[in-house]
Design an enzyme around this catalytic site. Sequence first.
Site, short mmCIF file in Angstrom:
data_model
loop_
_atom_site.label_atom_id
_atom_site.label_comp_id
_atom_site.label_asym_id
_atom_site.label_seq_id
_atom_site.Cartn_x
_atom_site.Cartn_y
_atom_site.Cartn_z
N GLU A 1 0.80 -1.23 0.00
CA GLU A 1 0.00 0.00 0.00
C GLU A 1 0.83 1.28 0.00
O GLU A 1 0.80 2.06 0.96
CB GLU A 1 -0.96 0.00 1.20
CG GLU A 1 -1.86 -1.20 1.25
CD GLU A 1 -2.99 -1.05 2.26
OE1 GLU A 1 -3.00 -0.07 3.03
OE2 GLU A 1 -3.89 -1.91 2.27
N GLU B 1 -5.16 -8.61 0.85
CA GLU B 1 -5.80 -8.26 2.12
C GLU B 1 -7.28 -8.01 1.91
O GLU B 1 -7.67 -7.35 0.94
CB GLU B 1 -5.22 -6.97 2.73
CG GLU B 1 -3.96 -7.14 3.51
CD GLU B 1 -3.48 -5.83 4.11
OE1 GLU B 1 -4.30 -4.99 4.52
OE2 GLU B 1 -2.25 -5.66 4.16
C1 FCB Z 1 -4.32 -1.93 5.43
C2 FCB Z 1 -2.95 -2.27 5.94
C3 FCB Z 1 -2.93 -3.28 7.04
C4 FCB Z 1 -4.09 -3.13 7.97
C5 FCB Z 1 -5.38 -3.03 7.23
C6 FCB Z 1 -6.60 -2.92 8.09
O1 FCB Z 1 -4.34 -0.65 4.96
O2 FCB Z 1 -2.15 -2.76 4.91
O3 FCB Z 1 -1.69 -3.20 7.68
O4 FCB Z 1 -3.87 -2.07 8.81
O5 FCB Z 1 -5.34 -1.95 6.36
#
Ligand code: FCB
Length: 621
Positions: free
Chosen positions: A188, A404
């Site tokens: 990210e 994620e």
């Molecule tokens: C993302 C991050 C991760 C976590 C999630 C909820 O932005 O990569 O580390 O904090 O959100």
Amino acid sequence: MPEGTPVMTAASAATLPPSVTDLRRRLPADFAFGTATAAYQIEGAVAADGRSPSIWDAYCERPGAILGGDTGETTCDHYHRYAADADLLGWLGARFYRFSISWPRVLPEGSGRIEQRGLDFYRRLLDALDRNGVEPWVTLYHWDLPQVLQERDGGWAARSTAEAFAEFALVVHDALGDRIAHWTTLNEPFCSAFYGYAAGTQAPGVVDGPSAIAAGHHLMLGHGLALRAMRERRPDHRFGVTLNLSPVEAATAAAADQDAARRIDARRNRFFLDPILRGSYPADMVAELPQVDWEHLVRPGDLATIAQPLDLLGVNYYRRFVARAADPSGASAASASPAADTLVDAEAPAAAEPTPHVGCEDVEFVATGRPRTQMGWEIDPEGLTELLLRLHRDYPVPPLYLTENGMAHADEVGADGRVADPERIAYLRTHLEACADAIDRGVDLRGYFAWSFLDNFEWSLGLERRFGLVHVDYETQQRTPKDSAYWYRDLVAAETPRLRGTANRTEVLGAEHVRRSTAGVDPLAAPLQDLVTTACWGTVWERPELPRPTRSLVTVSLLAALGHHDELAVHVRGALRNGCTPEQIAEAVTHTAVYAGAPAALAAMRVVVATVREASPQDGP
Ligand code: FCB
């Protein structure tokens, strides 16, 4: 399996919603499942074994920066508990574990001197994962820049940090590359650049638009330099980057709102996708930000470096944005989303912090009325399908992985020791269905990683926001798998790679034996039956991707049928260690009678009873 971890029993298996199998069937046979964490969020031990402070250690010291005054100092204490955590991952059974490497553990001075003890920790972790049959998936940068690079050069705002990152990547790759096949450079970069340098709501907490753009460019440059160098060493490894992407839409058809959406889309999505996948920055955004010295920033050759071919693209998905141009009188503010950005507290007024969206100070976000998570983010699985379809349609994307996805919820351990989180199960299920919808429509999506394996330090929101499949009691460090962990375990166990081939008589008999010996006693029975009807029993036995308890039961039943009693005893002990109950093991052995006759079944049962008694004398069957 870690001590005290509850085991799925036949009774609870019977109550499983049928959707697990249905959902699994909608996803490709070789779809990869995983869970994810990040070093600073779980490791703790911030001063152990020569680790230097990261920008997050420094940021946590700022009064008021982190909700509740929490820090990453101890968090899940994974640095000391990695072995038990790896066992828990083995119990969960997902193929991959995505974790990140702490730069200040490995290169405490940012570059140059290597701290061997830091690398040793990750090697121990890799060993523990290996013992549990879990494959590593590494993120090289998940936000914990060595503070020394921030102080010396200005962190990612400086070009030298891109070069230092490439050095760090190569050090890790050289040291651990014999054990890791999947590498993502950055997690990210949007957050690192725009929350870190424009909104100031993440480390290093700078508020300066042009620095944020510079940080974004240098992050991507670092990605390109690192990827090129690692690939030169090991072209057989799979390399990529993880971006957090969101669909962005306009609140209305009005031109000002359409324009607001276009600008937010440029900052959140296209600023990263375009250079990485096409080798150019979005022209509209470049033109809109004359305060950035683009010519000085983007040097000849940079874009070619950034646009290295990717073996995979990681996508993190949490939410959609609905944008509109703010009413200059301020009259619209009351109906705007209170959680305008991903990392502000849901209760905080949107206007309290500078926007991460450089040059979009006049844009606000509108709530659509969907239910929200503990983060204040709206739950929107359709947005995920839309996003994946857009990537597939608009960009030359490599295979995609959802690296994620997950939700925060105020989970508590109940009086019965159980953590009931039906909301999270519904969240995971609907988002995986959204993945299946996208795949049905042609998207090459290869895997899904639940965020997160453990509850952890959720950056500016501290320890209170719980994203884990496994609950962590930060006082006692007790881990308790939530109901969602059982659900996910069940889903990933239902992996049904169909082995093709001509079954001869023995194989059919073996398959039938396996089918009978696992039916009704194991939650995996149904998918396993599917598998074995087309599979050779020996191959089932040897398939490492099948969950350990399943393989154990299959093994036990086969050895019982064959009358190999010494080996049977060994594998009964293994089955117990892998979480099978004595009842499950006994049931698997009863079916021996069908093939080898009652006396053989009885003999095998005696071995089982004696072995189980020996293993747990106080509560033998
Ligand atoms: C993302 C991050 C991760 C976590 C999630 C909820 O932005 O990569 O580390 O904090 O959100």
